[in-house]
Design a protein around this motif. Sequence first.
Motif, mmCIF file in Angstrom:
data_model
loop_
_atom_site.group_PDB
_atom_site.id
_atom_site.type_symbol
_atom_site.label_atom_id
_atom_site.label_comp_id
_atom_site.label_asym_id
_atom_site.label_seq_id
_atom_site.Cartn_x
_atom_site.Cartn_y
_atom_site.Cartn_z
ATOM 1 N N CYS A 57 0.627 12.158 11.392
ATOM 2 C CA CYS A 57 0.761 11.156 10.342
ATOM 3 C C CYS A 57 1.989 11.436 9.490
ATOM 4 O O CYS A 57 2.360 12.592 9.267
ATOM 5 C CB CYS A 57 -0.486 11.154 9.449
ATOM 6 S SG CYS A 57 -1.972 10.552 10.268
ATOM 7 N N ASN A 104 -4.029 5.023 1.808
ATOM 8 C CA ASN A 104 -4.829 5.152 3.029
ATOM 9 C C ASN A 104 -4.207 4.450 4.233
ATOM 10 O O ASN A 104 -4.899 3.862 5.070
ATOM 11 C CB ASN A 104 -6.251 4.628 2.771
ATOM 12 C CG ASN A 104 -6.971 5.468 1.740
ATOM 13 O OD1 ASN A 104 -6.985 6.694 1.808
ATOM 14 N ND2 ASN A 104 -7.542 4.799 0.741
ATOM 15 N N THR A 105 -2.865 4.544 4.330
ATOM 16 C CA THR A 105 -2.173 4.016 5.504
ATOM 17 C C THR A 105 -1.635 5.131 6.392
ATOM 18 O O THR A 105 -1.403 4.905 7.580
ATOM 19 C CB THR A 105 -1.006 3.094 5.086
ATOM 20 O OG1 THR A 105 -0.136 3.797 4.175
ATOM 21 C CG2 THR A 105 -1.518 1.837 4.394
ATOM 22 N N ASN A 106 -1.420 6.329 5.843
ATOM 23 C CA ASN A 106 -0.939 7.468 6.629
ATOM 24 C C ASN A 106 -2.099 8.421 6.898
ATOM 25 O O ASN A 106 -2.139 9.546 6.420
ATOM 26 C CB ASN A 106 0.187 8.202 5.882
ATOM 27 C CG ASN A 106 1.442 7.359 5.751
ATOM 28 O OD1 ASN A 106 1.644 6.420 6.504
ATOM 29 N ND2 ASN A 106 2.280 7.689 4.776
ATOM 30 N N ASN A 160 -3.770 9.602 1.838
ATOM 31 C CA ASN A 160 -2.424 9.778 2.413
ATOM 32 C C ASN A 160 -1.923 11.210 2.251
ATOM 33 O O ASN A 160 -1.227 11.738 3.112
ATOM 34 C CB ASN A 160 -1.434 8.828 1.739
ATOM 35 C CG ASN A 160 -1.511 7.414 2.295
ATOM 36 O OD1 ASN A 160 -2.117 7.179 3.326
ATOM 37 N ND2 ASN A 160 -0.895 6.474 1.591
ATOM 38 N N ASP A 165 -7.229 8.163 -2.391
ATOM 39 C CA ASP A 165 -6.155 7.891 -1.432
ATOM 40 C C ASP A 165 -5.982 9.141 -0.576
ATOM 41 O O ASP A 165 -5.617 10.207 -1.077
ATOM 42 C CB ASP A 165 -4.860 7.573 -2.200
ATOM 43 C CG ASP A 165 -3.678 7.337 -1.276
ATOM 44 O OD1 ASP A 165 -3.882 7.251 -0.048
ATOM 45 O OD2 ASP A 165 -2.543 7.233 -1.790
ATOM 46 N N GLU A 214 1.502 2.748 0.857
ATOM 47 C CA GLU A 214 0.264 2.058 0.486
ATOM 48 C C GLU A 214 -0.918 2.995 0.719
ATOM 49 O O GLU A 214 -0.965 3.709 1.730
ATOM 50 C CB GLU A 214 0.095 0.797 1.328
ATOM 51 C CG GLU A 214 1.020 -0.344 0.922
ATOM 52 C CD GLU A 214 0.727 -0.844 -0.484
ATOM 53 O OE1 GLU A 214 -0.456 -1.052 -0.810
ATOM 54 O OE2 GLU A 214 1.686 -1.005 -1.270
#
Length: 494
Positions: free
Chosen positions: A31, A40-42, A152, A150, A38
């Motif tokens: 990742c 919780n996108t990675n 990420n 989050d 944004e």
Amino acid sequence: MTTTTAATWEAVIGLEVHVELATATKLFCGCRNEFGAEPNTNICPVCLGLPGSLPVLNEKAVEFALQIAEALNLTVPEHSIFHRKNYFYPDMPKDFQTSQYDEPITIDGSLEIDGVVIGIERAHMEEDTGKTVHVGGGGRIHEADHSLVDYNRAGVPLMEIVSRPDIRTAEQARAYAGELRAILQTIGVSDVKMEEGSMRIDANVSLRPVGADAFGTKVEVKNMNSLRSLGRALEHEIERQTELLESGGRVVQETRHWDEGAGVTHGLRSKEEAFDYRYFPEPDLVPVAPTDEMRASARGSLPELPAARRARYEAEWGIGADDSRVLVEVSGLDAYAEAAVHALQGGTAKDVVNWAIGDLLGHLNEQGVAPDQLRLTPDALAELVGLVADDTLSRSMAKDVLAGALDSGKRPRAIVEEQGLAQVSDTSELGAIVERILAEHADDVAAYKAAVAAGDQKTTKKKRGYLFGQVMAATDRKANPQLVNQLLDQHLEG
């Protein structure tokens, strides 16, 4: 803190510096390691700890760890292992953090700060946690309506650099953290942006009577998001513990939160011990055993470190320690100054530094830009320095030209020609102006000479300054100030 307090208690401080490594991907998965994406996108099954997923160690993170070892005089054992650090927080989706415990990748280093050697116990690798945002109220969990997570950041590679308890003052702690940040940024392993959380500092603070060997009860202080906050938080905590001890109370081992706005620390929870985390070896990762070639590569890749760079500037450019420290602390400013020095055709390196850490630094702070974003290129600054050196511009005129160049991007010499700003340095021309001004202000000349004869320094200085100002006004402040003073001396003493 009072003199009595300073003579009674000694602070013992150790810092834990958490640094996010500037790898392209996370520590155990593919990742992206990216700030500001944004929420919780990675994320993927590995960094979320989903069943059946297996971690794979990021090779670049190991290379960065070895570079840190070289820069901080750390020893690299033949091998190190990862452990599971077990605890439940919603920002750690696996309910454990993959970290290193009693066999870290680097140990026993040091960093010298103003002649004092601060020991570094270890610098170990671990993964970062996610980020919890408490919504509503003041942003604290007990005030929030709800919380958002989050992930990420979960799994982003970290190095935790743990100092020994060798620090004794808040200012020394701040200097240590500042030097560490400069080193990490110089070697390129992290952007160390405290405002973005890529460098975070926890401090362990205790007090003991001056001359005692045993440590007092330590308190961990968190949430210091700048070097200024670190200094303020430590000063407050030392004062708080001092007042508590001197009133007959006792310090409780706990974790405290630094409130930047209120300027105080608040208790969060009792301080965890190692056994609370139930460490055990991570079964899905093999030991890390850097080869001799990897260590040699890390050693050979290091650039000139900040301390060596400061010493070189002081020796070669003739600047003081305070100036060299400012120059090196501001990211990119030293490289900008070096380029300007190399382009000089008049003036000195010291002149370049004076402009860089003065007017230029003020502009950088005001505009919130980096040196490489300035509209004034390094060779244009060198041109400005040359215009002052050859008496084309006075220092005050040069400040106006600099402001125009920073705003427009034009070359300093072009601005001088466009606006007719060249300094008047012709002796005969200025001599005639001085004679005219003195004739027009004969009463002031007489008062000046009377004050000199009477030893009235206040009136002498006042009248001399007035006559100087009249000459400068007559030339629209374009006259060479040094030459004006010389001509005034000649005429007033004649």
